[in-house]
Structure formats: C-alpha cells, structure tokens
Design an enzyme around this catalytic site. Structure first.
Site: not given
Ligand SMILES: [Zn+2]
Ligand SMILES: [Zn+2]
Length: 307
Positions: A66, A68, A70-71, A146, A216, A274
């Site tokens: 996805h 975001h 942090d990914h 999410h 997530d 995570h």
C-alpha cells in the site's frame, strides 16, 4: 543467519511508520530457489539487503502492499542502485495505480538509462490476482483492511509429489514417455511383465509450503480465510493489549489479534512485526500473541525464517 532451505523469509524491516534505532520500516525478501521476491520497500531496504548478502541480481519482483511511506520510500533508491549494479533482465514492481503514477516519473528521472527492464504492474485492491506463476511458485493477492487500499500477498509452492531417481530409471530402462507417470506415483511394468514398484524409482518430495504477508490491517475474518492453512503467516502486531483502543481507528492490529487470526486460519507458525515505536522490546507483544497462538515468533532485522 544462514539457512539450507530453498524457501526462506528474510526480515529487512519490521518497524512501523515512525523511525526508531531498533527497527527499519517494512521490508522483507522471500528467497525461493535462488530467486528473490521483495515485499514492501521501506527506507533502508537496499543497505539492509547488502548487509544480509541478498544479491540485487537475483531480485525479480517487488510487491508494494500500500501507499504509505513506511512501505515504499526505499523503492526509488533501490531501483536506481539496481542499475548501478548492472542488474540485467526484468524487474517487475507490483503497486497500486497511484503509486505507479507518482513514482514512475521520479524513477525515470533518477535513472533514465537502466541496465535492466523495469515493468510496472498495477494491483487490483480487491485482490484475487495471480501476480507470478513459475510452475513451482505462485504469488496471489488478497485484500487487507487498512486506512488506504492495501493488498496482502500469498506465496504457494507446487510441483511433483515425487522426485525421480535417474540411475534407477536408467537401470530399469524406463522410457522417457513414461517418466511423468512415474513422477505421479505409477509403478513401472517392464516389457516382460515384471512390476517395478514406484518406491524403487522415485522418492517423495517435501509437501507444498506457503507463506502469507499481512501488513497493514485490522483483524479480519476475511483475512483469516484468505491465509487459511499457510505454513507461515506474517501478521502485523502494531500494538499491545494496553493500547488496543488505537488499533481499529488507525487501521492496525494488536499482537493478540494477530494470534487470533493465526488460530482461526490454522497456520503452521506466526511471525509478528510492524511494531509501534512506543515499545522498547517485543517481549510484551510476543507474550500476548503466544497466549492465543503458541507457535509465534517475533520478526527482527536480519532474522531468516524457513517457510
Ligand atoms: Zn505501515
Ligand atoms: Zn499503512
């Protein structure tokens, strides 16, 4: 940490959005028979890949769950470095449509002449897609729940249930045309009518194995159904029980909920990750998940798990 298995999970990052000295943001690599498949690509991915001696030249697919940071914020740097490393062949990035629209011009600007062919594959947020099928490994998607569109990824191995013993086939002069039947478990009948049992000609191969990645997401029965029976499940465990009230509003799960999904899905083992920045150790999270699902392990950077 080394493994002799031909299907392994390498943890490159298992923290959540806020950087900490303990954890990188999300990134992991599946090694299946020497081909590498990256799942999410948080900052630090390429440096950690080198530290873990995972070869850039073997990386074939990158799956971004996805959009975001942090990914995915490690992706432009990694894609540039692949070219500096003279990686050849094709690398495919599987990503949601908006990610391709934003990142493609950036990567083209940073790295206009690449040593490899870069393909962009747009994910369907509803899941149900087959992204890779080598005949020995299949990668499919399923939806996670999410704050933004998010996909989980499931890896399933397949192949013949028996491995042929070449010397024995030659000894009994088994015709090439019959070898597929032998691999499927058939006995061999010689031209003079003698029956050579299959067990003299082949040996069983390990049963199929499977891995599912869930980060997530909030806890969901639909997710448990999508990952039912996998050998190894990675499920996010952002919060401990004490902070459980944060999980649903932020689109995440607690460690205990990860354990519940693993139990519902009947998986072989659970790996949690995570982690929220608020925890100085994983002890509480691991303990709470294990109360529900004892075969739980805590992800950590540099760890390698057999699948
Ligand atoms: Zn995240
Ligand atoms: Zn997220």
């Amino acid at each position: 940490m080394k493994s002799s298995s031909d299907f392994t999970l390498h943890i490159l990052g298992c923290g959540s959005a806020f950087p900490t000295p303990r954890h990188n943001p999300s990134c992991q690599v599946i090694d299946h028979r020497g081909s590498l498949y990256m799942i999410d690509c948080g900052e630090g991915a390429q440096a950690t890949m080198r530290r873990m001696k995972l070869k850039f030249s073997r990386l074939r697919h990158i799956f971004i769950s996805h959009l975001h940071g942090d990914h995915l914020l490690g992706l432009p740097g990694l894609l540039s470095t692949l070219s500096l490393s003279q990686v050849a062949g094709t690398v495919t990035v599987h990503i949601h449509a908006e990610g391709e629209r934003l990142l493609r011009p950036l990567v083209d600007m940073l790295c206009p002449e690449r040593s490899y062919s870069l393909q962009w594959d747009i994910l369907n947020p509803a899941g149900g897609e087959t992204l890779v099928d080598t005949g020995k490994l299949k990668v499919t998607t399923f939806p996670l729940f999410h704050r933004v569109a998010c996909c989980g990824f499931r890896f399933d191995t397949s192949g013949p249930s028996r491995r042929l013993l070449g010397d024995m086939l030659d000894h009994y002069q088994v015709p090439v045309a019959m070898r597929a039947d032998i691999a499927a478990g058939a006995d061999f009948v010689t031209p003079s009518g003698d029956v050579i049992p299959n067990s003299w000609l082949s040996v069983p191969t390990p049963p199929p194995r499977s891995y599912a990645y869930c980060s997530d997401t909030v806890r969901s029965r639909a997710v448990a159904a999508a990952v039912a029976g996998v050998t190894t499940l990675y499920h996010e465990a952002t919060y401990a029980d004490a902070d459980a009230s944060l999980a649903v509003p932020r689109g995440h799960s607690t460690a205990r909920q990860a354990g519940e999904v693993a139990r519902q899905a009947g998986v072989g083992k659970l790996i949690i990750g995570h982690y929220s920045k608020r925890y100085n150790s994983t002890d509480t999270l691991l303990g709470e998940a294990r109360e529900v699902f004892p075969d739980t392990f805590a992800a950590d950077e540099g760890k390698v798990f057999d699948i």
